[in-house]
Motif scaffolding. Structure first.
Motif, PDB file in Angstrom:
ATOM      1  N   ALA A  26      10.846   2.221  -6.382  1.00  0.00           N
ATOM      2  CA  ALA A  26       9.500   2.994  -5.286  1.00  0.00           C
ATOM      3  C   ALA A  26       9.567   1.919  -4.386  1.00  0.00           C
ATOM      4  N   LEU A  27       9.468   0.551  -5.463  1.00  0.00           N
ATOM      5  CA  LEU A  27       9.537  -0.852  -4.856  1.00  0.00           C
ATOM      6  C   LEU A  27      10.161  -0.738  -3.389  1.00  0.00           C
ATOM      7  N   VAL A  28      11.614  -0.088  -3.391  1.00  0.00           N
ATOM      8  CA  VAL A  28      12.442   0.294  -2.430  1.00  0.00           C
ATOM      9  C   VAL A  28      11.779   0.805  -1.443  1.00  0.00           C
ATOM     10  N   CYS A  29      10.980   1.837  -1.314  1.00  0.00           N
ATOM     11  CA  CYS A  29       9.434   2.345  -0.138  1.00  0.00           C
ATOM     12  C   CYS A  29       9.193   1.797   0.710  1.00  0.00           C
ATOM     13  N   GLY A  30       8.782   0.596  -0.171  1.00  0.00           N
ATOM     14  CA  GLY A  30       8.257   0.039   0.607  1.00  0.00           C
ATOM     15  C   GLY A  30       8.287  -1.552   1.157  1.00  0.00           C
ATOM     16  N   PHE A  31       9.290  -1.684   0.428  1.00  0.00           N
ATOM     17  CA  PHE A  31      10.141  -3.387   1.563  1.00  0.00           C
ATOM     18  C   PHE A  31      12.155  -3.000   1.414  1.00  0.00           C
ATOM     19  N   PHE A  32      11.695  -1.657   2.521  1.00  0.00           N
ATOM     20  CA  PHE A  32      13.057  -1.801   2.584  1.00  0.00           C
ATOM     21  C   PHE A  32      13.302  -2.316   3.665  1.00  0.00           C
ATOM     22  N   MET A  33      12.859  -3.099   4.499  1.00  0.00           N
ATOM     23  CA  MET A  33      12.463  -3.420   5.403  1.00  0.00           C
ATOM     24  C   MET A  33      13.154  -5.599   4.838  1.00  0.00           C
ATOM     25  N   GLN A  34      12.804  -5.683   4.091  1.00  0.00           N
ATOM     26  CA  GLN A  34      12.807  -6.869   3.476  1.00  0.00           C
ATOM     27  C   GLN A  34      14.190  -6.883   2.841  1.00  0.00           C
ATOM     28  N   VAL A  35      15.414  -6.474   3.065  1.00  0.00           N
ATOM     29  CA  VAL A  35      16.504  -6.850   2.017  1.00  0.00           C
ATOM     30  C   VAL A  35      17.656  -7.406   3.052  1.00  0.00           C
ATOM     31  N   ALA A  36      18.450  -8.011   1.724  1.00  0.00           N
ATOM     32  CA  ALA A  36      19.844  -8.837   2.062  1.00  0.00           C
ATOM     33  C   ALA A  36      20.221  -8.359   0.757  1.00  0.00           C
ATOM     34  N   HIS A  37      21.806  -8.677   1.659  1.00  0.00           N
ATOM     35  CA  HIS A  37      22.886  -8.583   1.138  1.00  0.00           C
ATOM     36  C   HIS A  37      23.575  -9.649   1.267  1.00  0.00           C
ATOM     37  N   LYS A  38      24.400  -9.513  -0.722  1.00  0.00           N
ATOM     38  CA  LYS A  38      25.154 -10.462  -0.658  1.00  0.00           C
ATOM     39  C   LYS A  38      26.650 -10.838  -0.369  1.00  0.00           C
ATOM     40  N   ALA A  83       1.196  -1.249  -0.036  1.00  0.00           N
ATOM     41  CA  ALA A  83      -0.172   0.198  -0.420  1.00  0.00           C
ATOM     42  C   ALA A  83       0.931   1.391  -0.135  1.00  0.00           C
ATOM     43  N   LYS A  84       1.433   1.341   0.710  1.00  0.00           N
ATOM     44  CA  LYS A  84       2.507   2.165   0.766  1.00  0.00           C
ATOM     45  C   LYS A  84       3.128   2.857  -0.474  1.00  0.00           C
ATOM     46  N   MET A  85       4.117   1.397  -1.065  1.00  0.00           N
ATOM     47  CA  MET A  85       4.616   1.782  -1.603  1.00  0.00           C
ATOM     48  C   MET A  85       3.470   2.396  -3.719  1.00  0.00           C
ATOM     49  N   LEU A  86       2.113   1.834  -3.604  1.00  0.00           N
ATOM     50  CA  LEU A  86       1.292   2.393  -3.724  1.00  0.00           C
ATOM     51  C   LEU A  86       1.159   4.092  -3.576  1.00  0.00           C
ATOM     52  N   ILE A  87       1.733   3.817  -2.987  1.00  0.00           N
ATOM     53  CA  ILE A  87       0.363   5.563  -2.299  1.00  0.00           C
ATOM     54  C   ILE A  87       1.959   6.466  -2.794  1.00  0.00           C
ATOM     55  N   VAL A  88       2.907   6.453  -2.760  1.00  0.00           N
ATOM     56  CA  VAL A  88       4.303   6.737  -2.924  1.00  0.00           C
ATOM     57  C   VAL A  88       4.528   6.770  -4.299  1.00  0.00           C
TER      58      VAL A  88
END
Lengths: 356, 745
Positions: B623-635, B502-507
């Motif tokens: 825009a995806l980052v704005c919604g999913f920044f808490m679901q990040v993985a680092h190599k 929802a957040k991603m959609l709004i921003v």
């Protein structure tokens, strides 16, 4: 890069080279070699297995509650504390409590009073906090998230374990304990079994002697219950041959193969043994006659095989039962009673335990 | 009929409901009205079909207890009802209530909730037929993304429990409803559990509202206790139509439950009386595999001994199966090969959807290995595990009951009786204990529930799960630091979506890609669009490769939808490209529903698709980052391992992932634990975006030490050097970062 070099040092290539030039000759050399190999393999696994790392990371993550994590972060001085936890505290939550409606609010009041009271009471207050509110509710609400159940393969229920997600250490301690109990039990069981077996073997000899005496008194010339594999003299002449013949003809699958081998060997030895010359001189004809006299019926042979196949305890039990049944004789009392009724009335019972 | 009845009062001839006092009707009145030649609610003559169905309805166990029901219903506000499957409670009770409430005369509705969309739809259809009405008029249904009701006309509404919860968000007193029926409460879905909590407190505020909790098992006692406010809620029992089921256990635990299951099925087929078999296994692969093996073995048996062994039909059943294939479970058993040969047998091999949701008639034998796949969310590492685990005793009983639907049956449990007693839990854990609560918490806050800690849960979730939900909503700026709903949060709650989406959609308009984000969100909201038939995996993978965008799976989903649209929503095109036409059509529907909500909130629908593709894709990824920044993985290192940010879980990219390289930073839609820990639906992102668009979450001063933090620090240094070096303002407009991480006003 360095990591890779180390990998190379521990890799199979290196291993393949060592054993090749000179094969270890002595047992201890071999053992050392095996130990070394196992150690290296362990080391490799530690470096390589992603799966293991996944599991370790997971276990570590699961073992620590978010409250502990928040407390640690706060202690480390990073950030301004956990906002989500702060929100929950504002709603009346305290770490260690469960969510849900509190009926009598006993958990809500103690902490206030606990602030002014000495330390021991605070700790007891914390204990009551953790326990469910004492209402009529059957099940307390959860304090911790549900564990992650990992079922090993396709094992059926009863073989796998429902993981309760304990911490790794708890888990290890538990496993060690279980194993200890298991090995102890099995050792105890084994010694006990061996002891009972030996004791029964010992008791069997006098019981069989009694049986022979009473049987002979009753005019019985042969009883399979007299047979004792440890005492070859208990076998009447001809029986071993008959048994041997029977075994070679019809191998009995139900009989204990160990015993049959023993018996066959024994009979073989007996047959092959040198006979004293005196035998031929003196009692030769009558003995041969005797042998012919006692012909063993197939049923008797069958019975003999069955009896010999029993465990010492069962052999003893069979003999004792026979004595009680036939002669009203109780081995434990050492008495021959005149009737079944007398036996019933005066003997405390068929078991040894009853005779103390 | 009633015309010639001398006793009928004059008014009753034209008015079947003559003399009805709302909330005070008697069973005989209702029965008479049902048999009236005019439909009581539409005043139109009844069709011939109506009378035929009515005759069948009268045979239902619940029909025999109509009088008793009205007695209890008239006297009490809350009723707890127990009725086994087959009692007819789901179809009949709401109709009984309608005759008593007469909602159509007062502009009210009777609602009956269902845990599943399919059930809500099919039961509504059935009841519309029974009442001789058109579906979507007086009787309707409402499920997420599909509303089949007519405001003002509909007075009996079947709906998913989730939909009623959403309605409560904007109408906390549920004023539209005169009676609310929570059906299948024993399934303990998340929404049903929350609704029970809401209704319990609502009952005090609205004495005119009646509440019926319907359950199939003895859980009812728990509900009764829960709903005891001043006086205990009455328990109303309806007998089911079930036959005795004989239960068999194994003597020893089974070393391989699949193998044991196959053996047992074949044993039944060879030795037991005719009757169909239902075998419970855990997942698609296991089911398809067992199907093949059983078919092979049974065919062998039959060839060896055609005199005594009949033919079989093996039918798989799991939720990802297309509907026409799911329908196969209702096929008849195969006929015997010769006129007087042994009869055929149908063998259904199913996941636990056949445990409660679907009823298959003709099942006489149930084989229960005792396992199912269960979804469990763990807040500590934020993973959703989907693992095989032992079922509960309640589940096992439910499974056994499936054998007694048509005649006495047998249930073969592939575990010992001792293990049944010792190893199995009493009840399956309710969903509220197994779920991520971010969505629910947002709904509750919107509803005005301030105190989530002391909310009257039937079963309270773990405190840490609530903590995670609050944390997410706070970082997304849906809740402020005090826990109050922000205007942004209020808008987010209006979307029937996870808060991240929802957040991603709004921003998204700020990144000039709201059209694209809308598509991606729609595609993420429907079942998997990729088809991968067992025998055509290579072809399917090749077809997928052609549609793949190497920068990220989210972009691939966008591409698939656009291609689908360019090909005029053609089902055949979808089929030829190994795509599920049904899912795509659904995605299109979802998209237009969401578009309507966006329009309501004046969220601009913009796109810059045809200008510069790289920039365009970059915007979408931001825009995806704005919604999913808490679901990040680092190599981590060179071996393709990823670590989830902050929780440090070692994860792998899911095999379905279409990235052609292994980027250093990725966002993911899901972190699941199946055979291994996987992140699924992954897109390549740049670390500077994380720092820019989620500065609070990626605040390095409070970040846990480790490789991830060092990498972020390097990024920060580089960015600083660059901006110093060029001295010109960065190309990216700085405005974006500000607005996106802060609540929109």
């Amino acid at each position: 890069m360095q990591e890779e070099n180390e990998d190379d040092y521990l890799s199979d290539k290196f291993l393949v080279q060592t054993p090749a030039p000179s094969k270890p000759t002595t047992y201890s050399d071999k053992r050392k070699e095996a130990l070394k190999r196992a150690q290296i393999r362990n080391e490799q696994n530690r470096v390589k297995s992603r799966r293991q790392r996944e599991v370790e990371a997971r276990e570590e993550g699961l073992s620590k509650s978010l409250f502990e994590r928040a407390a640690e972060e706060e202690a480390a001085g990073s950030g301004s504390g956990n906002k989500a936890l702060a929100m929950m505290m504002k709603m009346g939550f305290k770490p260690g409590q469960s969510l849900g409606k509190v009926e009598d609010a006993p958990a809500a009041s103690p902490p206030d009073s606990a602030q002014g009271t000495p330390v021991p009471e605070t700790s007891s207050a914390a204990v009551t906090d953790a326990s469910p509110p004492p209402t009529g509710v059957v099940k307390p609400h959860r304090l911790e998230p549900l564990p992650i159940n990992e079922w090993a393969g396709r094992k059926g229920i009863g073989l796998g374990k429902r993981a309760a997600s304990p911490t790794e250490l708890e888990h290890l301690v538990k496993i060690a304990k279980v194993e200890e109990v298991e090995t102890q039990e099995s050792y105890r069981d084994r010694t006990r079994r061996e002891f009972e077996q030996r004791r029964a073997e010992g008791r069997l000899v006098p019981a069989q002697m009694t049986c022979v005496t009473l049987d002979e008194k009753a005019g019985i010339s042969f009883n399979v219950l007299w047979l004792n594999p440890d005492k070859p003299e208990s076998y009447p002449a001809g029986l071993l041959e008959a048994l041997a013949e029977r075994w070679t003809l019809i191998p009995d699958p139900t009989a204990d193969p160990r015993i049959s081998v023993q018996e066959r060997l024994r009979s073989q030895m007996e047959a092959d043994a040198l006979h004293p010359l005196a035998d031929l001189d003196d009692d030769g004809p009558p003995k041969a006659q005797h042998v012919q006299e006692i012909m063993f019926s197939p049923e008797q042979l069958e019975k003999a095989v069955k009896f010999l196949g029993l465990t010492p305890q069962d052999k003893l039990q069979t003999v004792l039962d026979y004595l009680r049944e036939k002669y009203h004789y109780c081995f434990w009392c050492g008495t021959e009673y005149s009737s079944a009724r007398e036996l019933q009335e005066q003997c405390p019972g068929p078991e040894e335990d009853a005779h103390d | 009929m009633s015309k010639n009845n001398g006793k009928t009062p004059a008014g009753a001839e034209k008015e079947p409901l003559f003399g009805f006092m709302p909330r005070n009707v008697k069973a005989d009145q209702v029965q008479k009205a049902m048999e009236h030649e005019l439909n009581p609610f539409t005043k139109k003559p009844h069709s011939a079909q109506y009378m035929k169905i009515l005759a069948a309805r009268k045979k239902l166990p619940v029909f025999a207890q109509m009088e008793e029901f009205y007695n209890v219903f008239t006297k009490h506000q809350i009723i707890v009802m127990v009725g086994e499957t087959g009692s007819g409670k789901t179809t009949q009770i709401p109709q009984f209530v309608a005759y008593s409430d007469l909602p159509h005369t007062r502009g009210k509705l009777v609602a009956c909730t269902q845990p599943r969309r399919v059930a809500a739809m099919s039961v509504a259809k059935r009841v519309a037929d029974e009442m001789d009405m058109q579906l979507g008029k007086q009787v309707g249904y409402s499920i997420r993304f599909e509303d089949m009701t007519e405001p003002g006309t509909t007075f009996l509404k079947y709906m998913t429990d989730g939909m009623l919860l959403r309605e409560a968000m904007n109408d906390p007193d549920l004023q539209r409803y005169s009676t609310i029926i929570l059906d299948e409460a024993h399934e303990r879905t998340l929404a049903t559990d929350i609704l029970m909590g809401l209704l319990k407190s609502l009952a005090k505020r609205r004495p005119d509202l009646k509440i019926i909790i319907m359950s199939a098992t003895l859980d009812a006692l728990k509900f009764q206790r829960y709903f005891t406010i001043d006086t205990p809620a009455p328990l109303f029992k309806v007998p089911g139509r079930t036959h005795p089921v004989e239960i068999f256990y194994t003597q020893e635990p089974e070393p391989d439950y699949v193998e044991a299951a196959i053996r047992t099925v074949l044993m039944i087929h060879r030795a037991e009386e005719p009757g169909d078999i239902l075998l419970f296994l855990t997942g698609e692969e296991e089911i398809e595999d067992a199907c093949r093996k059983i078919k092979l073995e049974a065919d062998d048996l039959q060839n060896q001994d055609p005199e005594s062994v009949g033919p079989i039909a093996c039918i798989p059943l799991y939720s990802s199966l297309p509907p026409q294939q799911q329908q196969r479970i209702f096929d008849a058993a195969p006929p015997s090969r010769s006129p007087d040969g042994p009869p055929g047998r149908k063998i259904v091999i199913s996941t636990n959807i056949a445990e409660t949701s679907l009823t298959i008639d003709g099942i006489v034998y149930v084989v229960d290995p005792g396992f199912s796949k269960q979804k469990v969310y763990n807040p500590r590492i934020r993973v959703e595990s989907l693992l095989v685990s032992p079922i509960s005793k309640a589940s096992a009983q439910q499974r056994a009951g499936r054998a007694g639907r048509t005649r006495p049956g047998k249930c073969f449990r592939l575990y010992t009786e001792k293990d049944f007693m010792k190893e199995l839990e009493e009840q399956t854990h309710p969903e509220i204990l197994r779920s991520n609560l971010a969505n629910t918490v947002l709904e509750l806050v919107k509803l005005g529930i301030k105190d989530l800690v002391r909310f009257d849960y039937v079963d309270a979730p773990a405190p840490e799960t609530l903590m995670r939900a609050l944390e997410l909503l706070n970082y997304l700026a849906a809740l402020d630091d005090e826990g109050n709903l922000t205007p942004l949060g209020s808008m987010m709650s209006e979307f029937p979506l996870d808060p991240q989406m929802a957040k991603m959609l709004i921003v998204s308009p700020e990144f000039k890609c709201s059209q694209e984000i809308l598509t991606i969100v729609a595609m993420l909201s429907v079942p998997n669009v990729w088809l991968r038939p067992n025998n055509q995996r290579k072809e399917a993978d090749a077809a997928k490769q052609l549609l793949t965008v190497p920068d990220g799976d989210h972009l691939t989903l966008l591409n698939v939808y656009n291609e689908y649209k360019n090909n005029e929503y053609d089902k055949n095109w979808a089929w030829n490209h190994y795509l599920s036409g049904r899912s795509l059509a659904q995605a299109d529907n979802v998209r237009s529903q969401l578009q309507r909500i966006m329009e309501r909130f004046d969220i601009d629908l913009v796109s810059m698709e045809y200008k510069d593709q790289t920039k365009h894709y970059n915007n979408i990824r931001q825009a995806l980052v704005c919604g999913f920044f808490m679901q990040v993985a680092h190599k981590e290192g060179e071996k393709g391992n990823y670590l989830t940010v902050k929780d440090n879980q070692v994860v792998a990219l899911h095999p379905s992932c279409g990235l052609d390289t292994q980027p250093d930073w990725v966002i993911f839609n899901e972190f699941v634990l199946t055979t291994r820990p996987y992140i699924r639906t992954v897109t390549d992102v740049k670390p500077q975006w994380l720092l820019e668009f989620a500065p609070t979450y990626f605040d390095l001063s409070s970040f846990p030490d480790g490789e991830t933090k060092r990498a972020l620090q390097r990024t920060l240094q580089k960015a600083n050097q660059k901006s110093r070096g060029t001295s010109v303002e960065d190309k990216r407009p700085k405005k974006k970062s500000k607005t996106s991480s802060e609540p929109r006003r």
